[in-house]
Design an enzyme around this catalytic site. Structure first.
Site, mmCIF file in Angstrom:
data_model
loop_
_atom_site.group_PDB
_atom_site.id
_atom_site.type_symbol
_atom_site.label_atom_id
_atom_site.label_comp_id
_atom_site.label_asym_id
_atom_site.label_seq_id
_atom_site.Cartn_x
_atom_site.Cartn_y
_atom_site.Cartn_z
ATOM 1 N N PRO A 2 1.915 3.484 -7.489
ATOM 2 C CA PRO A 2 2.100 4.304 -6.644
ATOM 3 C C PRO A 2 3.400 4.067 -5.315
ATOM 4 O O PRO A 2 3.018 3.192 -4.706
ATOM 5 C CB PRO A 2 0.757 4.508 -6.275
ATOM 6 C CG PRO A 2 0.061 3.165 -6.614
ATOM 7 C CD PRO A 2 0.878 2.724 -7.472
ATOM 8 N N LYS A 31 2.879 4.325 2.259
ATOM 9 C CA LYS A 31 2.050 4.634 0.951
ATOM 10 C C LYS A 31 0.620 4.288 1.248
ATOM 11 O O LYS A 31 -0.229 3.916 0.117
ATOM 12 C CB LYS A 31 2.755 3.247 0.057
ATOM 13 C CG LYS A 31 4.071 3.236 -0.450
ATOM 14 C CD LYS A 31 4.618 1.974 -1.022
ATOM 15 C CE LYS A 31 5.965 1.997 -1.176
ATOM 16 N NZ LYS A 31 6.644 0.695 -1.567
#
Length: 313
Positions: free
Chosen positions: A2, A59
Site C-alpha cells: 500500500p 501512507k
DNA sequence: ACTATTTCCTGGATGC
DNA sequence: TGCATCCAGGAAATAG
C-alpha cells in the site's frame, strides 16, 4: 504494497463503512506486536470513542476519534482522580484486554487524557489490512488487533509481515508534504542541494509523504528522469514536470482503486487495477511501451528500481 | 546534517 | 516431495 493511492482507497472505503460508529473495546495481540504506542495507551485512547472521520495522511490511515458519552454514571475510564484502582467491582467494559486493564487507569495517562479528541493511526506497512467484518467471521492468522464496534461489527487489523504499525496521537504529524497538494516551489525546495538519487528522495517520507516504490518509478518514467539522477542536478523545469507526473500517476491510480500486487486488497475486499497501467514497475526485460527498449532493473538503496534506459536520462 | 546500509518479518517463488 | 535460499519492501536504527 500500500502506497498513497492504495491507502487513499482503503481510507475512503473505511470512512464509508465506519464513520459514526463507536469503538467499544479493543483487543491487541500478543507481543511482539506491531505497536508503536504502548498497548494500554492505544486501548485507553480509542475505547469508547466515536469515529468522527477516517482519512489518509501520507501512507497513514487516521481515525479521528471523539470520546463517546458513556451511559453509565461513573465514567471509569476517566479515572483521573486515581481512585486507587482497587480490586473493586471493575467495570467490565474491556472484556477482552484483561492484561491492560490495570495499566489503563494507572498514572500513565497524562493530563492530555482530558481531551475528548484523539486519533488512531494505522500504517499498513507491506501486508497490513483493515477488515470490517462480523464477529462470526473467522479470525485470520496474523490478526493483531480487533476493535469491537457498537454496530456489532468488528474492525480487524491483519498483518502477516508485521511491518504495519498502530499508534495513537492527538495531533498527528505525518511529516513531509502531501504530494497531491504540493506546489512547485515547495516541491523543488525539498530537493535543493540533495545529492541523493532522486528515487531515494521521492521515497523519503520526511520530504514527500505517500510516494512508494511503484509510484516513484512510474513518475520518473513519465518525466524521463533516471532513478539514479542526483536530485541536486535536476533542473527546475524538470522538477515542475516531475511534480506533475507524480500527481498524474497518483490520481490515475486512485481513480482505479490503487494497484493490486500480491498482498493488497482494499477494505471492500476488492482489488485495485492500476497495476495494469504500470509502465516500468515490475517490467524488467519487457519492451518499453514508448520505444521498445527492454526495461532495466537496478537496485537503489536496497529498492528495486525500473526504468527505460533510452527514454530516461 | 546528510547519506547509505542494515534490520525487521513472513510467505511465496525458485532451485536442487 | 522436501528443504534451503532468496526476495519483496516501509521505515526505523545504525553506520559512515
Amino acid at each position: 504494497m500500500p502506497e498513497l493511492p492504495e491507502v487513499e482507497t482503503i481510507a475512503r472505503g473505511l470512512a464509508k463503512r465506519v464513520t459514526g460508529d463507536v469503538i467499544e473495546s479493543v483487543w491487541l495481540g500478543e507481543k511482539p506486536e506491531p505497536l508503536k504506542s504502548p498497548a494500554h495507551e492505544i486501548a485507553a485512547a480509542i475505547e469508547h470513542s466515536r469515529i468522527v472521520s477516517v482519512r489518509r495522511m501520507g501512507k497513514h490511515i487516521v481515525f479521528d476519534l471523539e470520546r463517546a458519552h458513556l451511559e453509565r454514571a461513573p465514567t471509569p475510564a476517566k479515572g483521573r482522580r486515581s481512585k486507587t484502582k482497587q480490586p473493586g467491582p471493575t467495570p467490565k467494559l474491556r472484556a477482552s484486554s484483561t492484561k491492560f486493564e490495570a495499566l489503563a487507569d494507572g498514572g500513565v495517562r497524562s493530563a492530555r487524557s482530558e481531551s475528548t479528541k484523539s486519533q488512531w493511526i494505522v500504517h499498513l506497512g507491506m501486508t497490513g489490512r483493515l477488515q470490517v467484518c462480523s464477529p462470526k467471521d473467522e479470525v485470520l492468522k496474523h490478526t493483531h488487533a480487533i476493535a469491537k464496534l457498537a454496530s456489532g461489527r468488528e474492525l480487524r487489523f491483519v498483518d502477516p509481515r508485521r511491518f504495519g504499525r498502530l499508534s495513537v496521537a492527538v495531533d498527528f504529524d505525518a511529516g513531509g508534504i502531501e504530494p497531491l497538494e504540493a506546489d512547485a516551489d515547495s516541491f523543488i525546495a525539498m530537493f535543493r542541494g540533495r545529492k541523493t538519487p532522486i528515487k531515494s528522495a521521492l521515497l523519503n517520507q520526511k520530504l514527500l509523504r505517500g510516494v512508494g516504490n511503484i509510484y516513484a518509478d512510474e513518475s520518473l518514467f513519465r518525466t524521463g528522469i533516471r532513478p539514479r539522477r542526483r536530485a541536486s542536478t535536476i533542473r527546475r523545469d524538470q522538477f515542475v514536470k516531475l511534480l506533475a507526473s507524480v500527481k498524474e500517476v497518483l490520481n490515475e491510480a486512485i481513480a482505479l482503486g490503487g494497484s493490486s500486487i500480491s498482498d493488497y486488497v482494499n477494505s471492500d475486499g476488492e482489488e485495485g487495477f492500476f497495476q495494469l497501467q504500470h509502465r516500468v514497475y515490475g517490467r524488467e526485460g519487457e519492451p518499453c511501451l514508448v520505444c521498445k527498449t527492454p526495461i532495466k532493473r537496478i537496485v537503489i538503496a536496497g529498492r528495486s528500481s525500473h526504468y527505460c534506459p533510452k527514454c530516461q536520462k
